[in-house]
Each structure stands twice: as structure tokens, then as C-alpha cells.
Design a protein around this motif. Structure first.
Motif, short mmCIF file in Angstrom:
data_model
loop_
_atom_site.label_atom_id
_atom_site.label_comp_id
_atom_site.label_asym_id
_atom_site.label_seq_id
_atom_site.Cartn_x
_atom_site.Cartn_y
_atom_site.Cartn_z
N PRO A 166 0.91 -1.18 -0.09
CA PRO A 166 0.13 -0.21 0.01
C PRO A 166 0.72 1.17 -0.03
CG PRO A 166 -0.29 -1.24 2.09
CD PRO A 166 0.46 -2.13 0.98
N LYS A 167 1.76 1.19 0.73
CA LYS A 167 2.66 2.53 0.76
C LYS A 167 3.37 2.72 -0.48
CE LYS A 167 3.13 2.55 5.96
NZ LYS A 167 2.16 3.54 6.05
N GLY A 186 13.04 11.56 1.60
CA GLY A 186 12.63 11.81 2.80
C GLY A 186 11.24 12.50 2.97
N GLU A 187 10.74 13.36 2.01
CA GLU A 187 9.60 14.00 1.94
C GLU A 187 8.48 12.74 1.58
OE1 GLU A 187 10.53 18.42 0.26
OE2 GLU A 187 10.35 16.69 -1.30
N TRP A 188 8.55 12.08 0.85
CA TRP A 188 7.72 10.71 0.64
C TRP A 188 7.40 9.78 1.63
CZ3 TRP A 188 4.08 10.62 -2.80
CH2 TRP A 188 4.26 11.42 -4.12
N VAL A 194 6.29 6.75 7.46
CA VAL A 194 7.37 5.96 7.71
C VAL A 194 8.81 6.47 7.77
CG1 VAL A 194 6.21 3.74 6.58
CG2 VAL A 194 7.77 5.14 5.37
N SER A 195 9.68 6.05 8.22
CA SER A 195 11.06 6.63 8.38
C SER A 195 11.39 6.50 6.97
CB SER A 195 12.02 6.22 9.52
OG SER A 195 12.32 4.79 9.03
N LYS A 200 13.32 3.60 2.31
CA LYS A 200 14.27 3.20 1.40
C LYS A 200 14.57 1.47 1.43
CE LYS A 200 19.41 3.84 0.73
NZ LYS A 200 20.50 4.55 1.38
N ARG A 201 14.60 0.89 2.43
CA ARG A 201 14.51 -0.55 2.58
C ARG A 201 13.47 -1.00 1.76
NH1 ARG A 201 16.54 -0.18 8.01
NH2 ARG A 201 14.03 -0.59 8.68
N LEU A 202 12.11 -0.80 2.11
CA LEU A 202 10.93 -1.25 1.39
C LEU A 202 11.08 -1.03 -0.13
CD1 LEU A 202 8.40 -2.42 2.08
CD2 LEU A 202 7.46 -0.32 2.25
#
Length: 275
Positions: A166-167, A186-188, A194-195, A200-202
Motif C-alpha cells: 500500500p505505501k 524523505g518527503e515521501w 514511515v521513516s 528506502k529498504r521497503l
């Protein structure tokens, strides 16, 4: 949308519905398709049959489970039967839809871009011109050879990995709707709560690409599609949110090896189209 084949346009069902192969005398059928300025989007639909979308002129993007595929002139995308998908073509696109009964071929069960050989392309063009309601022995032999050749098609063409997470799906939908959106990772991350490190990992886990690489791939697919449709380099650059045309040209050339103004899709087969 304009259909041209051995059948009249009035006799053909809408593309978003299953094709009734009982009305056709073989395991495959091909339809020529043209688009006008106001009908370049085909909403999500599915077919019981597998479908090969071959671009003769212009370009089309196909969105289905797992990815967004670009089909420039001379290339194709394979969509297995039962897979929901949607298409967006350039206004000058001229395509051939080849429908194949799943039980009649050994084609893969997943979507993929494919490289179409000149021989296979000519067979598909020939099939699009026959009367599907009453194929003769020669046409039946053509269908069988065509299906054998389809199973040997190599992979080809760019694909943008998509996911139903979903994200990530939210970000992908927003950027597809507004590719000029220049929000940072970072803005997204803040937007989807989320952090930045987690996002980034996702992103890599779900798509196999970093965020910057994924967005660049999206931009390339849109750029190639729009350039094939006749858009200027300046317009495409602006639509994608680049601060300067030069920055867009540098990105494009680094990725594809040619500048946008020199880019040409594969050999244009539009002269064979009668739409």
C-alpha cells in the motif's frame, strides 16, 4: 478506437470483453487497432485469452500485475489470459492485438516485454488480414507456426516494477499521475508515515530498485512513449519536471545511449496499417 481485420468493426466485441473464439475458426486471431485523440486510454479489463500487443506505430504502455511495460514501435508485450491490465497509447498509435487460446500455446504465465522477429511480425500482420470466420487450410497452418514461434520469443524492452504494497503503491500512483512531482525520498517517507530509512529498504525489497532508479525508469518509459507520439523534447522535459532541457537530455542519453531528439523506436511499420 478503430478495429480492422477480416471482420467488420461492428461485428467485433469491445476489447475489454472476452473474445468469443467460437466465432473464429482457429486458436488465434489478430486485430488491427487505431486510436483517436480522445480514446487513447483503455481501462482495466481482462480476457480469458492471452494477448500480445504489438506496436506498428507510436507507442503504448501496459499496466498489469507486477509492472508497467513500454511497447514502442516494433515491440510487443505478452499478457496471459485472466490477468487484469490497462493500456495507454499515444494518439498516433497503431497496434495489432493478437489473442491466443491458453490451451493452444506454451506461452509464459506472466507478463513480459518481448522482442518480435521480422518473420513473426509478418505472420501476425498476415493473420490480421484474413477472414477469421472461415480460415482456409493455409491460414490454419499459419496459426500453428505462429504459435510455435511465439513460444520462442526472447525477452526485450523496459519494465517498471510495480507492487501492491500500500505505501509503495500510493507513491507509484501519485508519480504516475504527476511525474513532475519532485518530492525527495524523505518527503515521501513523511507522506506515507514511515521513516526514510524504512522506506528506502521497503522500496528495494518490493521493486528491486532504489527510489531514484525507480523514478528515473518511470521517467524514461513516459519519455519514450511521448516522444514516439510526437511530443517535443522541451514538452517532455517540462512534463517530467526537469529544471532544464539539458538535464533531461543528459539523463536520457546516459540511460539509452542517444539523445531524445535522435531517439527513434524500432522500425516503423505504420505503412502496413490500413486504419
Amino acid at each position: 478506437m478503430i478495429f480492422k481485420s477480416g471482420q467488420s468493426a461492428e461485428a467485433l466485441p469491445p476489447c475489454a470483453q472476452d473474445i468469443d473464439f467460437n466465432r473464429f475458426g482457429g486458436p488465434a486471431m489478430a486485430l488491427r487497432v487505431g486510436f483517436g485523440d480522445d480514446d487513447t486510454k483503455v481501462p482495466e479489463h481482462r480476457h480469458a485469452q492471452g494477448q500480445l500487443i504489438l506496436a506498428l506505430h507510436g507507442a503504448v504502455t501496459c499496466t498489469a500485475v507486477g509492472g508497467l511495460w513500454l511497447v514502442p514501435s516494433g515491440s510487443a508485450v505478452w499478457i496471459p489470459g485472466g490477468v487484469p491490465h490497462s493500456n495507454q497509447a499515444t494518439h498516433n498509435a497503431r497496434l495489432i492485438y493478437l489473442f491466443v487460446e491458453p490451451s493452444e500455446s506454451d506461452l509464459p504465465p506472466t507478463c513480459r516485454s518481448v522482442s518480435v522477429s521480422p518473420m513473426l511480425r509478418e505472420m501476425i500482420l498476415r493473420l490480421a488480414d484474413v477472414d477469421h470466420a472461415a480460415p482456409d487450410e493455409r491460414t490454419s497452418r499459419l496459426m500453428r507456426v505462429l504459435l510455435d514461434e511465439l513460444a520462442l520469443m526472447p525477452n526485450g524492452g523496459p519494465v517498471l516494477p510495480l507492487t501492491d504494497h500500500p505505501k509503495i503503491a500510493l507513491i507509484a500512483a501519485a508519480l504516475a499521475a504527476d511525474p513532475a512531482d519532485r518530492r525527495t525520498l524523505g518527503e515521501w517517507a513523511r507522506h506515507v508515515a514511515v521513516s526514510e530509512r524504512s522506506l528506502k529498504r521497503l522500496m528495494v525489497k518490493e521493486t528491486g530498485l532504489t527510489f531514484s532508479h525507480w523514478r528515473r525508469q518511470l521517467h524514461l518509459i513516459i519519455a519514450v512513449r511521448e516522444l514516439a507520439g510526437g511530443a517535443t523534447v522541451q514538452k517532455v522535459s517540462g512534463d517530467l519536471g526537469y529544471e532544464s532541457v539539458t538535464a533531461f537530455i543528459v539523463m536520457f542519453k546516459k540511460a539509452l545511449g542517444v539523445t531524445p531528439s535522435r531517439y527513434r523506436p524500432h522500425a516503423d511499420l505504420g505503412s502496413r496499417q490500413t486504419a
